[in-house]
Scaffold this active site. Sequence first.
Site, PDB file in Angstrom:
ATOM      1  CB  THR A  76     106.453  13.940 -86.527  1.00  0.00           C
ATOM      2  OG1 THR A  76     105.737  13.056 -87.390  1.00  0.00           O
ATOM      3  CG2 THR A  76     107.571  13.168 -85.834  1.00  0.00           C
ATOM      4  CB  SER A  77     106.400  15.768 -80.911  1.00  0.00           C
ATOM      5  OG  SER A  77     105.016  15.697 -80.698  1.00  0.00           O
ATOM      6  CB  ALA A  78     110.493  19.046 -81.309  1.00  0.00           C
TER       7      ALA A  78
END
Length: 425
Positions: A76-78
């Site tokens: 889950t990307s920043a």
Amino acid sequence: MNTLRHDDASAAEFRDALVDTLLANKMITSPVVERAFRTVPRHLFVAEGTPLDVTYNVDQSVAIKRDPDGVIISSTSAAYIQARMIEQAELGPGMSVLEIGSGGFNAALLAEVVGPDGQVVSVDIDPEVTDRASELLDATGYGSRVTVVQADAENPLPGLDEPVDAILVTVGAWDLAPAWLEHLSEGGRIVVPLRMNGITRVICFRREGDHLVSTSAEVAGFVPMQGRGARDERVFLLPDRNGHHVKLRFEEDVSADVSLLDGVLATERTEVWSGVTIKHGVSFADLHLWFAALLPGFCKLAVDEGTDMAAERKGWFPFGVVRGDSFAYLAVRPVPEGGGVEFGARAYGVHGEAAAAAMVEQIQAWDRQGRDVEPTFAYWPTGSQRPEFGKDTAVLVKTHGLTTIAWPSAADAAAGQGALHNPEK
């Protein structure tokens, strides 16, 4: 599925604090994206047990899946880059969007942004990732608003009959697949973390006729693409006297005979300094891109613990250049009276001073012409009508086309440094 249910009030506090930070830093700039981030429960899409302060950290990604060696292959990307990518795409109610690289949370954000009259399709090559995304989207009420597809997105997607308004690629891509452009409407936008000779920029391209032009770019890193679109680095190991290694990592084809570097770490180290300084805490990510575009022989470095370079880690950065039997790498030294640091290059090899000088020349050119200047990018698919690229444009050859990078004042820099590296010449 993540069954962890933090106290709703506590999760909401963390979520609102995150959004407040994103707004304050102008990472969120539109009300529709703000509402999406305040609505979608990020903590229900990350691994069970992930603390709320980690989940709702502004610049921290959260791993979803690792390979057998422990390397993250899905995450889950920043939050900051998720917000920026949605803003870059200029999405709004009623629009259609294709997400390449699934996880669930970002697709839920997109569903909130485009609303009930919009369309979201999320595709991933890994069935474990798509199964997990589908389960979490169902559990959080977004299952009917997002179509999750398991496929290699390098190929055209069956069932996606109409062109979409936007494509968001959430994995690191070395090239743009022709299938993506087939799915993109005229005037549509594609936001992609594009790797350019080892350096990544999250670029929003707008379709203009037979090619793409950039409208914005952000600095971020992503897990690499899998499947047919994957592109492996070439890594060369340079042993030192104790059997430890310095690794040279090339993304482009290596034309030089790297075997000439055998034994190079046993030579005396040399260094050359540029006179170019920077204050502490100021980003110089644009210098990395300048190197990648304009410095022939550019590579990235990694070192084993135990090497002399590892012991001096605070005095250099992992960007280098190979010149025949020698190589140099970006170094810094303190400026008197705490004024920051000066850029230079340290080098090994018989002709190490020349390698260091080549890097320093580009540092000085960047300082004159590229510092604090936003470059523009374009992508020219194979078969497009390409103009004659001037000496102010760097050209990177890809599998399915060309990527070009231009700095507004690069022509003056080229006059002093010679013509920029252009693989077509």
